[in-house]
Enzyme design. Sequence first.
Site, short mmCIF file in Angstrom:
data_model
loop_
_atom_site.label_atom_id
_atom_site.label_comp_id
_atom_site.label_asym_id
_atom_site.label_seq_id
_atom_site.Cartn_x
_atom_site.Cartn_y
_atom_site.Cartn_z
N LYS A 1 2.22 -6.52 -14.06
CA LYS A 1 0.77 -6.44 -14.28
C LYS A 1 0.00 -7.21 -13.20
O LYS A 1 0.59 -8.01 -12.45
CB LYS A 1 0.45 -6.98 -15.69
CG LYS A 1 0.99 -6.09 -16.81
CD LYS A 1 0.53 -6.59 -18.18
CE LYS A 1 1.00 -5.68 -19.30
NZ LYS A 1 0.54 -6.16 -20.64
N TYR B 1 -3.53 2.92 -22.02
CA TYR B 1 -3.47 2.10 -23.24
C TYR B 1 -4.30 2.71 -24.37
O TYR B 1 -4.75 1.99 -25.26
CB TYR B 1 -3.94 0.68 -22.93
CG TYR B 1 -2.85 -0.20 -22.32
CD1 TYR B 1 -1.73 -0.58 -23.07
CD2 TYR B 1 -2.93 -0.65 -21.02
CE1 TYR B 1 -0.73 -1.38 -22.53
CE2 TYR B 1 -1.93 -1.46 -20.46
CZ TYR B 1 -0.84 -1.82 -21.24
OH TYR B 1 0.15 -2.62 -20.71
N PHE C 1 -9.20 -6.07 -28.56
CA PHE C 1 -8.91 -6.53 -27.20
C PHE C 1 -8.86 -5.39 -26.17
O PHE C 1 -8.59 -5.61 -25.00
CB PHE C 1 -7.58 -7.29 -27.16
CG PHE C 1 -6.40 -6.52 -27.69
CD1 PHE C 1 -5.72 -5.61 -26.89
CD2 PHE C 1 -5.96 -6.70 -28.99
CE1 PHE C 1 -4.65 -4.88 -27.37
CE2 PHE C 1 -4.88 -5.97 -29.49
CZ PHE C 1 -4.23 -5.06 -28.67
N ARG D 1 12.64 -4.96 -23.46
CA ARG D 1 11.80 -5.71 -24.40
C ARG D 1 12.41 -7.09 -24.66
O ARG D 1 11.68 -8.07 -24.77
CB ARG D 1 11.63 -4.96 -25.73
CG ARG D 1 11.00 -3.57 -25.64
CD ARG D 1 9.57 -3.52 -25.23
NE ARG D 1 8.72 -4.43 -25.94
CZ ARG D 1 7.36 -4.38 -25.88
NH1 ARG D 1 6.75 -3.45 -25.16
NH2 ARG D 1 6.64 -5.24 -26.54
N THR E 1 4.85 -10.70 -26.81
CA THR E 1 3.57 -10.41 -26.14
C THR E 1 2.86 -11.69 -25.73
O THR E 1 2.31 -11.78 -24.63
CB THR E 1 2.67 -9.60 -27.11
OG1 THR E 1 3.40 -8.46 -27.57
CG2 THR E 1 1.40 -9.16 -26.43
N ARG F 1 8.09 -13.22 -19.71
CA ARG F 1 6.76 -13.70 -20.12
C ARG F 1 6.74 -15.22 -20.27
O ARG F 1 5.74 -15.87 -19.94
CB ARG F 1 6.30 -12.98 -21.38
CG ARG F 1 5.82 -11.56 -21.05
CD ARG F 1 5.56 -10.74 -22.28
NE ARG F 1 4.86 -9.49 -21.96
CZ ARG F 1 4.81 -8.46 -22.77
NH1 ARG F 1 5.43 -8.50 -23.95
NH2 ARG F 1 4.15 -7.37 -22.42
N ASN G 1 -0.17 -11.06 -19.38
CA ASN G 1 1.21 -11.41 -19.74
C ASN G 1 2.28 -10.79 -18.83
O ASN G 1 3.38 -10.48 -19.26
CB ASN G 1 1.46 -11.10 -21.22
CG ASN G 1 1.25 -9.65 -21.56
OD1 ASN G 1 0.93 -8.85 -20.69
ND2 ASN G 1 1.45 -9.30 -22.81
N HIS H 1 4.70 -5.10 -18.45
CA HIS H 1 4.64 -4.10 -19.53
C HIS H 1 6.02 -3.51 -19.73
O HIS H 1 6.81 -3.44 -18.78
CB HIS H 1 3.67 -2.97 -19.15
CG HIS H 1 3.84 -1.75 -20.01
ND1 HIS H 1 3.32 -1.67 -21.29
CD2 HIS H 1 4.50 -0.58 -19.80
CE1 HIS H 1 3.65 -0.49 -21.80
NE2 HIS H 1 4.36 0.19 -20.92
N GLU I 1 4.91 7.73 -20.41
CA GLU I 1 4.40 6.75 -19.44
C GLU I 1 4.97 7.00 -18.04
O GLU I 1 4.27 6.80 -17.04
CB GLU I 1 4.75 5.34 -19.92
CG GLU I 1 3.98 4.96 -21.19
CD GLU I 1 4.37 3.61 -21.74
OE1 GLU I 1 3.82 3.24 -22.80
OE2 GLU I 1 5.22 2.91 -21.14
P1 ATP Z 1 2.82 -3.97 -23.35
O1 ATP Z 1 2.51 -2.69 -24.09
O2 ATP Z 1 1.79 -4.26 -22.24
O3 ATP Z 1 4.22 -4.02 -22.86
P2 ATP Z 1 3.25 -5.34 -25.82
O4 ATP Z 1 3.96 -4.08 -26.23
O5 ATP Z 1 4.03 -6.60 -25.88
O6 ATP Z 1 2.68 -5.20 -24.35
P3 ATP Z 1 0.96 -4.42 -27.28
O7 ATP Z 1 0.76 -4.73 -28.71
O8 ATP Z 1 1.41 -3.05 -26.90
O9 ATP Z 1 1.94 -5.54 -26.67
O10 ATP Z 1 -0.40 -4.76 -26.52
C1 ATP Z 1 -0.64 -4.26 -25.24
C2 ATP Z 1 -1.23 -5.35 -24.38
O11 ATP Z 1 -2.52 -5.67 -24.88
C3 ATP Z 1 -0.47 -6.68 -24.39
O12 ATP Z 1 0.60 -6.73 -23.52
C4 ATP Z 1 -1.56 -7.63 -23.97
O13 ATP Z 1 -1.76 -7.59 -22.55
C5 ATP Z 1 -2.77 -7.06 -24.67
N1 ATP Z 1 -2.98 -7.70 -25.97
C6 ATP Z 1 -2.29 -7.45 -27.10
N2 ATP Z 1 -2.74 -8.22 -28.12
C7 ATP Z 1 -3.74 -8.96 -27.60
C8 ATP Z 1 -4.63 -9.95 -28.13
N3 ATP Z 1 -4.57 -10.31 -29.42
N4 ATP Z 1 -5.53 -10.50 -27.30
C9 ATP Z 1 -5.61 -10.13 -25.99
N5 ATP Z 1 -4.82 -9.20 -25.44
C10 ATP Z 1 -3.90 -8.63 -26.22
MG MG Z 2 3.09 -2.15 -26.02
#
Ligand code: ATP
Ligand code: MG
Length: 142
Positions: A12, A52, A60, A88, A94, A105, A115, A118, A129
Amino acid sequence: MFQKEYTLIMVKPDAVRSNFTGKILARIEEEGFAIRAMKRVRLSLAQAQEFYSVHAARPFYGELCTFMASGPVVAAILERDNAVLHWRDVIGATDPAEAKENTIRKLFAKSKGENAVHGSDSVDNAKIEAAFFFSGLELAGQ
Ligand code: ATP
Ligand code: MG
């Protein structure tokens, strides 16, 4: 026997800006993934919103899309046994505050929003994707 599987990952914008790309790519190879396709690209806001879109209703979403369009990402298709779940595990929770020791992370993320990386959350989403970032011609090399 396990079957080879693919996942779509991104380094990212926060991690690209901090020059962590090389360390993250080294970790990818140490974990036994083969990099099958890779590119560095800056997403437009509309492209980040599309990628997304599953989170469109979340509070968010706006912040997430602005951040993802704030600088280049490095996107890659990785191949390995159990690629989706293994990645993962390697990236961790996350929120880096909740991520286990030695996860990407934990090592490189700044916050829950910024973070570092992805990872696709399923084999089906990995296909969607991968097609978002890579053309049929690039995917044909897999
Ligand atoms: P990714 O899909 O990016 O791999 P993830 O699967 O761990 O991450 P998701 O729940 O899919 O998490 O959320 C997508 C992204 O949105 C997170 O990686 C983070 O950058 C952002 N995000 C998620 N929750 C929050 C939150 N509570 N506040 C701010 N940003 C958030
Ligand atoms: Mg995700």
